[in-house]
Design an enzyme around this catalytic site. Sequence first.
Site, PDB file in Angstrom:
ATOM      1  CG  HIS A   1      -1.441 -20.061  16.026  1.00 60.77           C
ATOM      2  ND1 HIS A   1      -1.678 -20.671  16.299  1.00 60.77           N
ATOM      3  CD2 HIS A   1      -0.197 -20.352  17.090  1.00 60.77           C
ATOM      4  CE1 HIS A   1      -1.928 -21.138  17.504  1.00 60.77           C
ATOM      5  NE2 HIS A   1      -0.858 -21.272  17.821  1.00 60.77           N
TER       6      HIS A   1
ATOM      7  CD  GLU B   1       0.093 -15.000  26.311  1.00 59.62           C
ATOM      8  OE1 GLU B   1      -1.248 -15.701  27.066  1.00 59.62           O
ATOM      9  OE2 GLU B   1       0.309 -15.771  25.501  1.00 59.62           O
TER      10      GLU B   1
END
Lengths: 379, 330
Positions: A181, A112
């Site tokens: 999440h 990322e």
Amino acid sequence: MPVLTKDNHEEQDRHGGLGQAQRPVPATVNNSMIGMSSPTRGSGKKPELERNEMREITFVDALTEAHHEEMERDERVIVMGEDVELAYVFGVTKGLAEKFGRDRVRDTPISELGIVGAGVGAAMAGYRPIVEIMFMDFIMLAMDPLINQAAKLRYMLGGQLSVPLVVRTPGGGGVQYGPTHSQCLEAWFMQIPGIKVAAPSDPADAKGLMCAAIRDDNPVLMVEHKMLYKMKGAVPEGEHVTPFGQAAVKREGGDITLIGVGYQVHNCLAAADELAEEGISAEVVDPRTLAPLDTETLAESVRKTNRCIIVEEGHLRSGVGSEISAAVQEEAFDYLDAPIGRVAALDAPIPFEPRLEDFVLPNTANVVDAAKKALGVSV
Amino acid sequence: MATRAKKRRSAKPKRLTKKDLNAMYRNMLRIRRFEEKTDEFFMAGRVKGAVHVSIGQEACSVGVCTALEDEDAILTTHRGHGHSIAKGTRMPEMMAELLGKSTGLCKARGGSMHIADISKGHYGAHSIVGANMPMATGMGLAYQLEGSGRVAVVFFGDGASNQGSFHESMNLCAIWKLPVIFFCENNHYAVSYHVERSTAVKDISVRAQGYDSPGVTVDGMDVVAVYEATAEAVRRAREGGGPSLIEAKTYRFFGHSRGDPQFGPYRTKEEVDEWRKRDPLTIAADMLKLTEAQKKAHLKAVDKELNDAIDFAEGSPEATLESALEDVYA
Ligand SMILES: Cc1ncc(C[n+]2csc(CCOP(=O)(O)OP(=O)(O)O)c2C)c(N)n1
Ligand SMILES: [Mg+2]
């Protein structure tokens, strides 16, 4: 990790997965609820394009369409992210790799920091990258390129360049993915000068804001609530760009203003329905972009209704609602007949188990209760 | 870039002529004098904030940038004055930036740690250690897509080679064969922390093996050695061969930053003196067999340029307070 593909949609659904109406919101957005009949108001700015040619498509398809059109329009638009070539997780990038080639649409390793940083670099070199971060939670690994680089480069290099980068990411809960999440972290980014934040609540705004984000010369964070992806709504045919910094009145009313962020707009609309049954007329306003924030349209509504509740899915403490509340009271203090109320996720991580998750996340009843409290109606 | 720049002939590394080497010596001296002046101004309180001078590491800056074209990009670090000057950054505007003037390259908003001159292919000093490597990766990606044959060079230190960003970027550049050169100036310290304590490998260049890319270690005090290694990496990058990692063993003669002494708690005077015997300027002067008179002539020309830059900076207006609110958004 659960993967959403054509083949296992059904399984997802059976397990109460993405887009299922676990939440008290219909999977299809009623046109009248999303501002088709009620015109978009935006502090005296130009109204949006006439919405005559409409068709019903999903939120995901609206985003996909935005990608296709913008990539066709401007060859500098490129897409990077994990599993984007097959659009293997939420499906937004589907068909792009086939159409535009794997130079412009590329899978990346799970890096990322590396890929958001590379997006910044490609933007510095004149491209208009769109980087997909698979879940908003993972953006924490890329805070340095986003906050320390993208948001500041133009400023700290004396205006010598700009960073036309879009980072898109699904946020929010309701799908039992648990604490890492499910977060809505918009407030983190709203605080930073130099970056813009958009949080669309329906397919039309998803497309319009996505197109605007891609055309914007600044770094933009697009927050897409997972629960919205399969939601259908009317989207105008053809070019459709929604300017940043223009809130939309999603339902008109006179007794109280419900300001909803992203998916929570739908809790506000559902609450407005319930309140209507008791003779209370609620106005639902969606800021659509959090930075810039259209304080004027929000305050205008509050000056009319004299009461305000802000509903978001981030945590209550130092949340989006804290900022909107402060901004609205500064503009409309003399008009307020009750303290501004905030409905948000409770101050705990988002638990996985459905009952617990429902408890921590805001729901329609929370909004109704907060509205009644502000109105002095017994709950 | 929307317009696709013409692909340049992939240049075979040119052999350095005596004229080239003379220019390289001159550039190293420009850096040395600029840094000495900067340090002096900092100690006198005229340059504010944090300053990290690169005295001792001039051969790295000049060796690399001599192998680049104007359109190629560099991204540098907190210790970036040398790279900036070697890439052609305008010295008056750079000095103005250090002195916080409105005419500074970054309008007095970046300072020493964020010098950039996009017009010269200098894409910024990035003072978050390791942050520049993902950005260089993205620039390399852009250059590959536009087919321009440009390359991006990212300078970083031994300390930065332990950041995750280095490893993520090396891997991305390798899988996509991007025209990026990772140039590690191993000056043996990250602030006070010796590379042997911080880093599991003896030669940082071996880390390239993990990314199936060439890695070489060169003498960072020898400007010709640095040039040759870089020219080879540039050739490879322009031909689509992908990234290279070059490690230059070097040494900073001054402290880490802001008045940190040249030696003290973490390194000895003997160690500093030993490295000073291998001063990159002396090595280049010896190669060129420069006479005292020739050296004096170089110095005179450099000091004239430097004094003009200082005059420009000192004569420039202060930045206005309102300018602190400009350029936040495009
Ligand atoms: C992310 C980050 N961590 C720590 C620092 C503080 N810091 C500035 S320079 C430096 C040492 C860097 O060492 P190296 O990469 O070897 O470069 P050198 O200073 O030797 O040129 C540190 C720790 C920083 N600027 N950024
Ligand atoms: Mg070091």
